[in-house]
Design a protein around this motif. Sequence first.
Motif, mmCIF file in Angstrom:
data_model
loop_
_atom_site.group_PDB
_atom_site.id
_atom_site.type_symbol
_atom_site.label_atom_id
_atom_site.label_comp_id
_atom_site.label_asym_id
_atom_site.label_seq_id
_atom_site.Cartn_x
_atom_site.Cartn_y
_atom_site.Cartn_z
ATOM 1 N N GLY A 162 12.257 -7.001 -7.575
ATOM 2 C CA GLY A 162 11.439 -6.598 -8.703
ATOM 3 C C GLY A 162 10.300 -7.532 -9.000
ATOM 4 N N GLY A 213 6.409 -9.001 -9.192
ATOM 5 C CA GLY A 213 5.051 -8.534 -9.394
ATOM 6 C C GLY A 213 4.099 -9.694 -9.216
ATOM 7 N N THR A 271 9.720 -8.942 -12.779
ATOM 8 C CA THR A 271 9.287 -7.862 -13.663
ATOM 9 C C THR A 271 10.423 -6.949 -14.122
ATOM 10 N N TRP A 272 11.559 -6.904 -13.444
ATOM 11 C CA TRP A 272 12.606 -5.949 -13.772
ATOM 12 C C TRP A 272 13.888 -6.671 -14.163
ATOM 13 N N ARG A 327 9.369 -1.884 0.021
ATOM 14 C CA ARG A 327 8.831 -1.086 -1.084
ATOM 15 C C ARG A 327 9.602 0.212 -1.235
ATOM 16 N N TRP A 331 9.224 4.263 -3.002
ATOM 17 C CA TRP A 331 8.351 5.294 -3.533
ATOM 18 C C TRP A 331 9.119 6.089 -4.585
ATOM 19 N N THR A 332 8.415 6.447 -5.657
ATOM 20 C CA THR A 332 9.046 7.226 -6.719
ATOM 21 C C THR A 332 8.896 8.727 -6.502
ATOM 22 N N TYR A 350 4.231 3.799 -5.875
ATOM 23 C CA TYR A 350 5.244 3.001 -5.206
ATOM 24 C C TYR A 350 5.255 1.607 -5.803
ATOM 25 N N TRP A 351 6.349 0.911 -5.539
ATOM 26 C CA TRP A 351 6.519 -0.474 -5.971
ATOM 27 C C TRP A 351 6.916 -1.322 -4.772
ATOM 28 N N VAL A 368 9.184 -4.194 -3.879
ATOM 29 C CA VAL A 368 10.367 -4.690 -4.587
ATOM 30 C C VAL A 368 10.865 -6.038 -4.081
#
Length: 209
Positions: free
Chosen positions: A31, A33, A44-45, A174, A176-177, A185-186, A188
Amino acid sequence: MSSTIALMMLAQPAAAATITYAVEDPLGDLGFGIDPKTGGVMQTWGDNTPVVKAGFLDMALTWLSQKGKTYTFGMEMGAALPEAGSPLPGGMKVVEWAVWIDPSAFNIIIDPCVPLYLIALRYDGSGYEAFLLDYATMEKTPIGFSIDGAKLQLQFTAADIGNLVIQWWSPLVREWTGPVGTSGYWFVDAVNLPLVDGYAYIDLPWPPA
């Protein structure tokens, strides 16, 4: 902070030597960033989010090897990769274990360079594919891969990257949502490199020193 292991394993004849650059990454650091003010990596998470709890997204070790004109990129994760057909948790639609080949060391403030190639293993909840993407042409080429529990490896050749002399490689994970290319996408996980003059670089040099 990561620890770096650069290895050169000599074989006979010398032309067949394998060069490997391996880097450890701490578990439990999903998580991340990028701080827009410093370029540094920041968390971040929360620890209980589905992404953070997915150990197969958490890098423990990553490496790049070269033997002649053949390259092998690999990762060892904190948990076994999903079996084909297993759904992804927490609303994730697609995940990728990947390495970007960059023309310079990416930094969001100093040098947000455009990558040259992406080499990735992708899982969409039904099955796996491995490919090499040429950013100049956006052509995607299938490549060989292997999965052994928490360990994955991808293989490509010098010809696949236009006989490019690699200088920088950036291993990332990474998710994808939604469908790839049409949704957000993030990233991670990345290698936790120490700050250099206040900036964090997520690329590693090649060949190893």
